[in-house]
Write an enzyme that holds these catalytic residues in place. Structure first.
Site, mmCIF file in Angstrom:
data_model
loop_
_atom_site.group_PDB
_atom_site.id
_atom_site.type_symbol
_atom_site.label_atom_id
_atom_site.label_comp_id
_atom_site.label_asym_id
_atom_site.label_seq_id
_atom_site.Cartn_x
_atom_site.Cartn_y
_atom_site.Cartn_z
ATOM 1 N N ASP A 7 0.896 -0.962 -0.083
ATOM 2 C CA ASP A 7 0.070 0.131 -0.058
ATOM 3 C C ASP A 7 0.996 1.160 -0.006
ATOM 4 O O ASP A 7 2.099 1.079 0.290
ATOM 5 C CB ASP A 7 -0.848 -0.046 1.322
ATOM 6 C CG ASP A 7 -1.593 1.385 1.532
ATOM 7 O OD1 ASP A 7 -2.359 1.586 0.569
ATOM 8 O OD2 ASP A 7 -1.481 1.814 2.620
ATOM 9 N N LEU A 8 0.378 2.254 -0.529
ATOM 10 C CA LEU A 8 1.533 3.556 -0.445
ATOM 11 C C LEU A 8 0.934 4.313 0.810
ATOM 12 O O LEU A 8 1.975 4.483 1.729
ATOM 13 C CB LEU A 8 1.100 4.377 -1.675
ATOM 14 C CG LEU A 8 1.962 5.352 -2.097
ATOM 15 C CD1 LEU A 8 2.391 5.640 -3.676
ATOM 16 C CD2 LEU A 8 1.926 6.854 -1.408
ATOM 17 N N ASP A 9 -0.124 5.242 0.854
ATOM 18 C CA ASP A 9 -0.356 6.095 1.813
ATOM 19 C C ASP A 9 -0.377 5.468 3.196
ATOM 20 O O ASP A 9 -1.181 4.594 3.482
ATOM 21 C CB ASP A 9 -1.802 6.655 1.635
ATOM 22 C CG ASP A 9 -1.726 7.496 0.273
ATOM 23 O OD1 ASP A 9 -0.860 8.139 0.165
ATOM 24 O OD2 ASP A 9 -2.861 7.513 -0.344
ATOM 25 N N THR A 15 1.469 10.145 3.662
ATOM 26 C CA THR A 15 0.409 10.759 3.111
ATOM 27 C C THR A 15 -0.749 10.877 3.637
ATOM 28 O O THR A 15 -1.755 11.684 3.366
ATOM 29 C CB THR A 15 0.298 10.633 1.643
ATOM 30 O OG1 THR A 15 0.562 9.218 1.413
ATOM 31 C CG2 THR A 15 1.408 11.282 0.567
ATOM 32 N N LYS A 43 -9.392 5.645 4.951
ATOM 33 C CA LYS A 43 -8.053 5.257 4.699
ATOM 34 C C LYS A 43 -8.340 4.203 3.710
ATOM 35 O O LYS A 43 -9.122 3.114 4.069
ATOM 36 C CB LYS A 43 -7.391 4.898 5.984
ATOM 37 C CG LYS A 43 -6.756 6.031 6.834
ATOM 38 C CD LYS A 43 -5.683 5.408 7.716
ATOM 39 C CE LYS A 43 -5.388 6.597 8.575
ATOM 40 N NZ LYS A 43 -4.521 6.247 9.688
ATOM 41 N N GLY A 44 -7.441 4.194 2.523
ATOM 42 C CA GLY A 44 -7.520 3.066 1.715
ATOM 43 C C GLY A 44 -8.668 2.928 0.710
ATOM 44 O O GLY A 44 -8.578 2.365 -0.328
ATOM 45 N N SER A 114 -2.148 0.555 -4.589
ATOM 46 C CA SER A 114 -2.591 1.915 -3.943
ATOM 47 C C SER A 114 -3.948 2.276 -4.624
ATOM 48 O O SER A 114 -4.069 2.386 -5.780
ATOM 49 C CB SER A 114 -1.506 2.944 -3.926
ATOM 50 O OG SER A 114 -2.270 4.255 -3.361
ATOM 51 N N ALA A 115 -4.925 2.822 -3.697
ATOM 52 C CA ALA A 115 -6.169 3.347 -4.363
ATOM 53 C C ALA A 115 -5.947 4.738 -4.813
ATOM 54 O O ALA A 115 -6.575 5.397 -5.584
ATOM 55 C CB ALA A 115 -7.162 3.321 -3.076
ATOM 56 N N ASN A 118 -2.715 9.389 -7.494
ATOM 57 C CA ASN A 118 -1.333 9.954 -7.379
ATOM 58 C C ASN A 118 -0.178 9.491 -7.176
ATOM 59 O O ASN A 118 0.742 9.497 -6.737
ATOM 60 C CB ASN A 118 -1.565 11.109 -6.294
ATOM 61 C CG ASN A 118 -2.663 12.203 -6.569
ATOM 62 O OD1 ASN A 118 -2.543 12.924 -7.620
ATOM 63 N ND2 ASN A 118 -3.648 12.358 -5.771
ATOM 64 N N LYS A 145 -10.687 -1.204 -2.759
ATOM 65 C CA LYS A 145 -10.546 -1.819 -1.309
ATOM 66 C C LYS A 145 -11.844 -1.722 -0.561
ATOM 67 O O LYS A 145 -12.531 -0.503 -0.823
ATOM 68 C CB LYS A 145 -9.368 -1.269 -0.490
ATOM 69 C CG LYS A 145 -8.094 -1.721 -1.457
ATOM 70 C CD LYS A 145 -7.065 -0.722 -0.504
ATOM 71 C CE LYS A 145 -5.622 -0.810 -1.250
ATOM 72 N NZ LYS A 145 -4.720 0.053 -0.770
ATOM 73 N N GLU A 169 -0.391 -3.278 4.513
ATOM 74 C CA GLU A 169 -1.574 -2.115 4.692
ATOM 75 C C GLU A 169 -1.280 -1.634 5.870
ATOM 76 O O GLU A 169 -0.925 -2.003 6.974
ATOM 77 C CB GLU A 169 -2.717 -2.861 4.532
ATOM 78 C CG GLU A 169 -3.449 -2.760 3.176
ATOM 79 C CD GLU A 169 -3.754 -1.571 2.737
ATOM 80 O OE1 GLU A 169 -3.990 -0.735 3.364
ATOM 81 O OE2 GLU A 169 -4.081 -1.328 1.455
ATOM 82 N N ASP A 170 -2.249 -0.317 5.927
ATOM 83 C CA ASP A 170 -2.268 0.530 7.073
ATOM 84 C C ASP A 170 -3.706 0.672 7.469
ATOM 85 O O ASP A 170 -4.043 1.648 8.371
ATOM 86 C CB ASP A 170 -1.500 2.029 7.302
ATOM 87 C CG ASP A 170 -2.242 2.751 6.249
ATOM 88 O OD1 ASP A 170 -2.729 2.387 5.184
ATOM 89 O OD2 ASP A 170 -2.320 4.106 6.358
HETATM 90 P P1 B16 Z 1 -5.898 9.693 -4.452
HETATM 91 P P2 B16 Z 1 -3.644 3.786 -0.240
HETATM 92 C C1 B16 Z 1 -5.542 5.819 -0.468
HETATM 93 O O1 B16 Z 1 -4.262 5.414 -0.650
HETATM 94 C C2 B16 Z 1 -5.645 6.408 0.682
HETATM 95 O O2 B16 Z 1 -5.417 5.832 1.783
HETATM 96 C C3 B16 Z 1 -6.997 7.145 0.831
HETATM 97 O O3 B16 Z 1 -7.147 7.981 1.836
HETATM 98 C C4 B16 Z 1 -7.327 8.168 -0.857
HETATM 99 O O4 B16 Z 1 -8.654 8.581 -0.660
HETATM 100 C C5 B16 Z 1 -7.010 7.092 -1.873
HETATM 101 O O5 B16 Z 1 -5.795 6.360 -1.816
HETATM 102 C C6 B16 Z 1 -7.207 7.926 -2.921
HETATM 103 O O6 B16 Z 1 -6.243 8.595 -3.206
HETATM 104 O O7 B16 Z 1 -7.022 10.774 -4.095
HETATM 105 O O8 B16 Z 1 -4.899 10.264 -4.439
HETATM 106 O O9 B16 Z 1 -6.610 9.127 -5.602
HETATM 107 O O10 B16 Z 1 -3.883 3.700 1.345
HETATM 108 O O11 B16 Z 1 -4.584 2.904 -0.774
HETATM 109 O O12 B16 Z 1 -2.106 3.934 -0.914
HETATM 110 MG MG MG Z 2 -2.848 3.161 3.182
#
Ligand code: B16
Ligand code: MG
Length: 218
Positions: A7-9, A15, A43-44, A114-115, A118, A145, A169-170
């Site tokens: 996972d990224l964030d 982030t 989150k996620g 990652s969802a 970005n 997710k 994952e977090d």
């Molecule tokens: P964006 P992850 C997720 O990333 C975030 O946890 C979540 O809070 C965010 O809304 C989602 O990415 C979408 O991100 O707006 O940058 O497309 O935790 O799956 O890495």
């Molecule tokens: Mg995350």
């Protein structure tokens, strides 16, 4: 263990807090107050789904057209993009760089699940893009997710079976996604929200090749 899907964030970099601050700002403009407990649910999950939950919290879901909701999501993303502009390798969470290099050295494949749309930009800012063998494009998924598709797709893109992967994952939604994909899940954070993972650690510093191998072998 042939591959690790990250996972990224909240795992590679923090982030998660920028997302929270950007949503909090938008919420305040709409008269909806967000707190950290509510933020756990965001989150996620995708940008669109996050906005839907926030509007529902304020009882405002019926107040906006689809186009207006899109504009609100874009507004949040613009604030978020400003916040991540200055990111660099110094923003990689503790222990992550060592872990990635050690896994690479052992020939373990690395994937990003990652969802975040970005994701590729952030990987580049962190200087980690070359270490990753694949990135799942969240825009191409039919379900985010906690659905397993994102982790299943990561395994497919790396040509490995789900049994040969570990997911890290977090977020509770992410752990559910990894588990449903049939992979072993390692979570970083609070045991009470992430207890469904095979292993929960408090900090990314605790993520070592030995720990991953032990969890995978269980
Ligand atoms: P964006 P992850 C997720 O990333 C975030 O946890 C979540 O809070 C965010 O809304 C989602 O990415 C979408 O991100 O707006 O940058 O497309 O935790 O799956 O890495
Ligand atoms: Mg995350």
């Amino acid at each position: 263990m042939k591959a690790v899907l990250f996972d990224l964030d909240g795992i590679l970099t923090d982030t998660a807090d920028y997302h929270y601050q950007a949503w909090k700002k938008l919420g305040a403009e709409l008269g909806i107050e967000l707190d950290e407990a509510f933020n756990e649910q965001l989150k996620g999950i995708s940008r669109t789904e996050s906005l839907a939950l926030i509007l529902a919290k304020g009882g405002l879901e019926a107040q906006f057209t689809v186009a207006e909701k899109e504009a609100l999501a874009t507004k949040k993303n613009e604030v978020y993009k400003k916040m991540i502009e200055q990111m660099s390798a110094k923003d990689i969470l503790p222990g992550i760089k060592t872990l990635l290099y050690e896994l690479k050295e052992k020939g373990v494949l690395l994937g990003l699940a990652s969802a975040s749309q970005n994701g590729p930009v952030i990987l580049e800012k962190l200087g980690l893009e070359e270490l990753f063998d694949t990135i799942v494009d969240p825009a191409k998924l039919s379900a985010g997710k906690p659905h397993p598709e994102i982790f299943e797709t990561g395994a497919e893109q790396l040509n490995v079976s789900v049994q040969e992967c570990i997911g890290i994952e977090d977020a509770a939604a992410g752990v559910q996604s990894i588990n449903s994909a049939g992979m072993a899940a390692i979570a970083v954070g609070d045991e009470t929200t992430l207890g469904a993972a095979a292993k929960v650690v408090a900090s990314t510093n605790e993520l070592t090749v030995d720990l991953l191998t032990a969890v995978w072998a269980e």
